[in-house]
Design a protein around this motif. Structure first.
Motif, short mmCIF file in Angstrom:
data_model
loop_
_atom_site.label_atom_id
_atom_site.label_comp_id
_atom_site.label_asym_id
_atom_site.label_seq_id
_atom_site.Cartn_x
_atom_site.Cartn_y
_atom_site.Cartn_z
N TYR A 45 0.87 -1.17 0.00
CA TYR A 45 0.00 0.00 0.00
C TYR A 45 0.91 1.22 0.00
O TYR A 45 1.87 1.29 0.77
N ARG A 46 0.60 2.18 -0.85
CA ARG A 46 1.40 3.42 -0.86
C ARG A 46 0.46 4.60 -1.00
O ARG A 46 -0.62 4.49 -1.58
N SER A 50 -2.18 13.96 3.07
CA SER A 50 -3.31 14.87 2.84
C SER A 50 -3.40 15.85 4.00
O SER A 50 -4.48 16.29 4.38
N GLY A 51 -2.27 16.17 4.58
CA GLY A 51 -2.14 17.05 5.74
C GLY A 51 -1.14 16.43 6.69
O GLY A 51 -0.86 15.24 6.61
N PRO A 52 -0.58 17.21 7.59
CA PRO A 52 0.44 16.68 8.50
C PRO A 52 -0.06 15.45 9.27
O PRO A 52 -1.07 15.51 9.97
N GLY A 53 0.62 14.32 9.07
CA GLY A 53 0.29 13.10 9.79
C GLY A 53 -0.90 12.33 9.26
O GLY A 53 -1.32 11.35 9.85
N HIS A 54 -1.46 12.74 8.11
CA HIS A 54 -2.62 12.08 7.53
C HIS A 54 -2.28 11.60 6.12
O HIS A 54 -1.77 12.37 5.30
N TYR A 55 -2.56 10.31 5.86
CA TYR A 55 -2.18 9.71 4.58
C TYR A 55 -3.36 8.96 3.98
O TYR A 55 -4.11 8.31 4.69
N ARG A 56 -3.49 9.04 2.66
CA ARG A 56 -4.45 8.25 1.88
C ARG A 56 -3.64 7.30 1.03
O ARG A 56 -2.72 7.73 0.32
N LEU A 57 -3.97 6.01 1.08
CA LEU A 57 -3.18 4.99 0.41
C LEU A 57 -4.03 4.18 -0.55
O LEU A 57 -5.25 4.08 -0.39
N ASP A 65 -8.16 0.60 -0.82
CA ASP A 65 -7.97 1.99 -0.39
C ASP A 65 -7.86 2.01 1.12
O ASP A 65 -8.47 1.17 1.82
N ALA A 66 -7.09 2.95 1.65
CA ALA A 66 -6.89 3.00 3.09
C ALA A 66 -6.53 4.41 3.53
O ALA A 66 -6.16 5.26 2.72
N THR A 67 -6.63 4.61 4.83
CA THR A 67 -6.14 5.83 5.47
C THR A 67 -5.22 5.43 6.61
O THR A 67 -5.35 4.34 7.18
N GLU A 83 -10.79 -3.38 1.06
CA GLU A 83 -10.10 -4.16 0.03
C GLU A 83 -11.12 -5.13 -0.56
O GLU A 83 -11.61 -6.00 0.14
N ASP A 84 -11.39 -4.95 -1.84
CA ASP A 84 -12.45 -5.72 -2.51
C ASP A 84 -13.75 -5.51 -1.72
O ASP A 84 -14.23 -4.41 -1.65
N VAL A 85 -14.30 -6.57 -1.10
CA VAL A 85 -15.56 -6.42 -0.35
C VAL A 85 -15.33 -6.39 1.15
O VAL A 85 -16.28 -6.23 1.91
#
Length: 96
Positions: A45-46, A50-57, A65-67, A83-85
């Protein structure tokens, strides 16, 4: 860039909880990469900040998709994934 080669991931989902899943983490102010094995298959996952200390992967080569969130200087990443379902939460303890 900080590299945490011996991190441990906990995942929480409808099928149960999995503790202490080994993973590698690379992280800086602009990006994060999480790598681990699932049934001997590498999962990556990469994502970007999206702001200091916040990531969207996003999962490489698949539907995922992940945060992840981290306090400044903290040794814990926490977030949500789908992930999938399947969907759930994850927590990663950053360890060198």
């Amino acid at each position: 860039m900080e590299v945490f080669k011996q991190s441990l991931m906990d995942t929480y989902h409808a099928e149960g909880v999995e503790f202490d899943w080994p993973c590698n983490v690379r992280i800086d102010e602009d990006m994060v990469v999480i790598e681990y094995l699932d049934d001997q298959e590498p999962i990556i996952y990469r994502g970007s900040s999206s702001g200091p200390g916040h990531y969207r992967l996003q999962k490489d080569g698949g539907r995922g998709d992940a945060t992840l969130h981290r306090f400044p200087g903290g040794k814990i990443l926490e977030g949500f994934w789908i992930e999938d379902v399947q969907q759930g939460m994850w927590r990663i303890r950053l360890e060198n």
